[in-house]
Design a protein around this motif. Structure first.
Motif, PDB file in Angstrom:
ATOM      1  N   LEU A 103       0.868  -1.122   0.060  1.00 36.98           N
ATOM      2  CA  LEU A 103      -0.146   0.007   0.117  1.00 36.98           C
ATOM      3  C   LEU A 103       0.889   1.204  -0.024  1.00 36.98           C
ATOM      4  O   LEU A 103       0.531   2.143  -0.563  1.00 36.98           O
ATOM      5  CB  LEU A 103      -1.016  -0.021   1.406  1.00 36.98           C
ATOM      6  N   ALA A 104       1.839   1.261   0.772  1.00 39.02           N
ATOM      7  CA  ALA A 104       3.001   2.555   0.731  1.00 39.02           C
ATOM      8  C   ALA A 104       3.372   2.434  -0.708  1.00 39.02           C
ATOM      9  O   ALA A 104       3.479   3.740  -1.280  1.00 39.02           O
ATOM     10  CB  ALA A 104       4.038   2.036   1.813  1.00 39.02           C
ATOM     11  N   ALA A 105       3.905   1.451  -1.318  1.00 36.78           N
ATOM     12  CA  ALA A 105       4.506   1.693  -2.693  1.00 36.78           C
ATOM     13  C   ALA A 105       3.445   2.058  -3.669  1.00 36.78           C
ATOM     14  O   ALA A 105       3.763   3.002  -4.342  1.00 36.78           O
ATOM     15  CB  ALA A 105       5.145   0.278  -2.996  1.00 36.78           C
ATOM     16  N   LEU A 106       2.198   1.819  -3.481  1.00 35.91           N
ATOM     17  CA  LEU A 106       1.151   2.246  -4.374  1.00 35.91           C
ATOM     18  C   LEU A 106       0.843   3.707  -4.150  1.00 35.91           C
ATOM     19  O   LEU A 106       0.213   4.163  -5.265  1.00 35.91           O
ATOM     20  CB  LEU A 106       0.044   1.153  -4.305  1.00 35.91           C
ATOM     21  N   ALA A 107       1.000   4.308  -3.121  1.00 33.44           N
ATOM     22  CA  ALA A 107       0.896   5.814  -2.885  1.00 33.44           C
ATOM     23  C   ALA A 107       2.152   6.530  -3.508  1.00 33.44           C
ATOM     24  O   ALA A 107       1.806   7.658  -3.521  1.00 33.44           O
ATOM     25  CB  ALA A 107       0.926   5.822  -1.364  1.00 33.44           C
ATOM     26  N   ARG A 108       2.867   5.832  -3.859  1.00 25.82           N
ATOM     27  CA  ARG A 108       4.587   6.435  -4.585  1.00 25.82           C
ATOM     28  C   ARG A 108       4.420   6.240  -6.007  1.00 25.82           C
ATOM     29  O   ARG A 108       5.061   6.901  -6.635  1.00 25.82           O
ATOM     30  CB  ARG A 108       5.551   5.983  -4.080  1.00 25.82           C
ATOM     31  N   ALA A 109       3.749   5.232  -6.524  1.00 25.37           N
ATOM     32  CA  ALA A 109       3.864   4.890  -8.048  1.00 25.37           C
ATOM     33  C   ALA A 109       2.685   4.131  -8.384  1.00 25.37           C
ATOM     34  O   ALA A 109       1.801   3.759  -7.762  1.00 25.37           O
ATOM     35  CB  ALA A 109       5.007   3.881  -8.036  1.00 25.37           C
ATOM     36  N   ASP A 110       2.433   4.209  -9.970  1.00 22.04           N
ATOM     37  CA  ASP A 110       1.102   3.732 -10.622  1.00 22.04           C
ATOM     38  C   ASP A 110       1.705   2.088 -10.559  1.00 22.04           C
ATOM     39  O   ASP A 110       0.899   1.296 -10.246  1.00 22.04           O
ATOM     40  CB  ASP A 110       1.188   4.110 -12.052  1.00 22.04           C
ATOM     41  N   ARG A 111       2.833   1.696 -10.668  1.00 22.34           N
ATOM     42  CA  ARG A 111       3.223   0.241 -11.030  1.00 22.34           C
ATOM     43  C   ARG A 111       4.407  -0.062 -10.039  1.00 22.34           C
ATOM     44  O   ARG A 111       5.475   0.784  -9.961  1.00 22.34           O
ATOM     45  CB  ARG A 111       3.617  -0.067 -12.568  1.00 22.34           C
ATOM     46  N   ILE A 112       4.307  -1.000  -9.370  1.00 24.28           N
ATOM     47  CA  ILE A 112       5.472  -1.418  -8.484  1.00 24.28           C
ATOM     48  C   ILE A 112       5.933  -2.623  -8.741  1.00 24.28           C
ATOM     49  O   ILE A 112       5.399  -3.514  -9.258  1.00 24.28           O
ATOM     50  CB  ILE A 112       4.610  -1.355  -7.076  1.00 24.28           C
ATOM     51  N   GLY A 113       6.983  -3.171  -8.312  1.00 21.71           N
ATOM     52  CA  GLY A 113       7.834  -4.366  -8.251  1.00 21.71           C
ATOM     53  C   GLY A 113       8.074  -4.787  -6.787  1.00 21.71           C
ATOM     54  O   GLY A 113       8.532  -4.082  -6.020  1.00 21.71           O
ATOM     55  N   ILE A 114       8.078  -6.448  -6.795  1.00 23.08           N
ATOM     56  CA  ILE A 114       8.263  -7.000  -5.262  1.00 23.08           C
ATOM     57  C   ILE A 114       9.771  -7.559  -5.584  1.00 23.08           C
ATOM     58  O   ILE A 114       9.983  -8.323  -6.645  1.00 23.08           O
ATOM     59  CB  ILE A 114       7.249  -7.908  -5.354  1.00 23.08           C
ATOM     60  N   VAL A 115      10.604  -7.270  -4.745  1.00 21.51           N
ATOM     61  CA  VAL A 115      11.854  -8.071  -4.427  1.00 21.51           C
ATOM     62  C   VAL A 115      11.707  -9.230  -3.543  1.00 21.51           C
ATOM     63  O   VAL A 115      11.637  -9.019  -2.391  1.00 21.51           O
ATOM     64  CB  VAL A 115      13.042  -7.068  -4.148  1.00 21.51           C
ATOM     65  N   GLY A 116      11.405 -10.392  -4.117  1.00 26.25           N
ATOM     66  CA  GLY A 116      11.477 -11.460  -3.186  1.00 26.25           C
ATOM     67  C   GLY A 116      12.651 -12.180  -2.804  1.00 26.25           C
ATOM     68  O   GLY A 116      13.773 -11.832  -3.523  1.00 26.25           O
ATOM     69  N   ILE A 117      12.656 -13.048  -1.697  1.00 23.64           N
ATOM     70  CA  ILE A 117      13.672 -13.857  -1.268  1.00 23.64           C
ATOM     71  C   ILE A 117      13.935 -14.985  -2.233  1.00 23.64           C
ATOM     72  O   ILE A 117      15.020 -15.380  -2.610  1.00 23.64           O
ATOM     73  CB  ILE A 117      13.941 -14.057   0.013  1.00 23.64           C
ATOM     74  N   SER A 118      12.968 -15.640  -2.555  1.00 23.43           N
ATOM     75  CA  SER A 118      12.762 -17.107  -3.187  1.00 23.43           C
ATOM     76  C   SER A 118      11.647 -17.319  -4.248  1.00 23.43           C
ATOM     77  O   SER A 118      10.608 -16.622  -4.071  1.00 23.43           O
ATOM     78  CB  SER A 118      12.752 -18.051  -2.284  1.00 23.43           C
ATOM     79  N   SER A 119      11.928 -17.731  -5.312  1.00 24.81           N
ATOM     80  CA  SER A 119      10.815 -18.050  -6.337  1.00 24.81           C
ATOM     81  C   SER A 119       9.662 -18.751  -5.774  1.00 24.81           C
ATOM     82  O   SER A 119       8.776 -18.927  -6.180  1.00 24.81           O
ATOM     83  CB  SER A 119      11.569 -18.654  -7.546  1.00 24.81           C
ATOM     84  N   LEU A 120      10.042 -19.691  -4.716  1.00 26.02           N
ATOM     85  CA  LEU A 120       9.326 -20.387  -3.939  1.00 26.02           C
ATOM     86  C   LEU A 120       8.131 -19.604  -3.386  1.00 26.02           C
ATOM     87  O   LEU A 120       6.806 -20.278  -2.848  1.00 26.02           O
ATOM     88  CB  LEU A 120       9.870 -21.525  -3.056  1.00 26.02           C
ATOM     89  N   SER A 121       8.391 -18.370  -2.926  1.00 23.73           N
ATOM     90  CA  SER A 121       7.439 -17.561  -2.248  1.00 23.73           C
ATOM     91  C   SER A 121       6.631 -16.678  -3.517  1.00 23.73           C
ATOM     92  O   SER A 121       5.483 -16.025  -2.855  1.00 23.73           O
ATOM     93  CB  SER A 121       8.188 -16.359  -1.305  1.00 23.73           C
ATOM     94  N   GLU A 122       6.806 -16.501  -4.447  1.00 28.19           N
ATOM     95  CA  GLU A 122       5.915 -16.003  -5.527  1.00 28.19           C
ATOM     96  C   GLU A 122       4.552 -16.305  -5.427  1.00 28.19           C
ATOM     97  O   GLU A 122       3.517 -15.280  -5.364  1.00 28.19           O
ATOM     98  CB  GLU A 122       6.680 -16.056  -6.966  1.00 28.19           C
ATOM     99  N   ARG A 123       4.200 -17.345  -5.463  1.00 31.08           N
ATOM    100  CA  ARG A 123       2.682 -17.784  -5.715  1.00 31.08           C
ATOM    101  C   ARG A 123       2.267 -17.324  -4.427  1.00 31.08           C
ATOM    102  O   ARG A 123       1.055 -16.856  -4.310  1.00 31.08           O
ATOM    103  CB  ARG A 123       2.620 -19.361  -5.873  1.00 31.08           C
TER     104      ARG A 123
END
Length: 218
Positions: A103-123
């Motif tokens: 929510l904080a990122a969406l208040a700063r930008a229209d489109r956001i990206g997530i930096v995950g630690i593991s591809s297993l977390s993406e789902r």
């Protein structure tokens, strides 16, 4: 007197908790509530799977029930484990860092990206963001493919963050969310290096908690 904001690290890695506490130092305001960072001793060393996320729910609920001095809680794991269960027993606000960070990122930008630690977390993250109704504004998630402990203490973490951050910018992200509490120490230098907003989700959640606590004083 207002009680502390209790920030709970649901894994048992004290290095992560110590990093959280350092990152939250600017939020310890004179005259404001204390910020108490605690480690869930019953948790795994790192929460990197759905099973590990689910395992900490009941210990988290028990800790929330014990801390009847708290003015708010922050669950400092990007999976927001047990947030609904904790909210059901807490008489004060409970914030999850994934929800708050997005929510904080969406208040700063229209489109956001997530930096995950593991591809297993993406789902797991995608399902939660679908529940939030925000997937249409997520440019993507890319993983460091490092452990929680490595993100907190690894010598190569910052270089890898830069690689992943630039790839997400290529995907169209205009702001980034660090998808693990262990990355807090890297937020400011990464933002300077990339030139776009970088959100540490624990800082975002504590900022929301502070707002809720201070508003009750009016």
């Amino acid at each position: 007197m207002t009680g502390p904001i209790v920030v709970i690290n649901p894994n048992s890695n004290q290095a992560v908790t110590d990093g959280l506490s350092r990152a939250l130092e600017p939020f310890r305001l004179g005259g404001g509530p204390a910020i108490d960072c605690v480690t869930l001793a019953e948790g795994p060393f790192g929460i990197e799977s759905q099973v590990q996320s689910d395992e900490v729910v009941l210990p988290l609920v028990a800790l929330v029930r014990r801390r009847d001095d708290a003015s708010a809680f922050v669950i400092a794991c990007y999976s927001d484990p047990g947030i609904d269960a904790c909210r059901s027993v807490a008489p004060v606000p409970v914030f999850g860092i994934q929800e708050s960070g997005v929510l904080a990122a969406l208040a700063r930008a229209d489109r956001i990206g997530i930096v995950g630690i593991s591809s297993l977390s993406e789902r797991r993250h995608r399902l939660y963001m679908r529940r939030m109704g925000v997937l249409g504004r997520v440019a993507g998630e890319r993983a460091l493919n490092m452990s929680v402990d490595e993100t907190a203490r690894g010598a190569g973490t910052f270089a890898r963050l830069g690689e992943v951050g630039r790839a997400l910018m290529g995907d169209g992200a205009e702001a980034l969310v660090l998808g693990c509490a262990g990355m807090a120490v890297h937020r400011a230098p990464l933002e300077e290096a990339l030139g776009i907003p970088v959100i540490d989700p624990t800082q975002a959640a504590v900022a929301q908690a502070l707002g809720a606590v201070l508003a009750r004083r009016m």
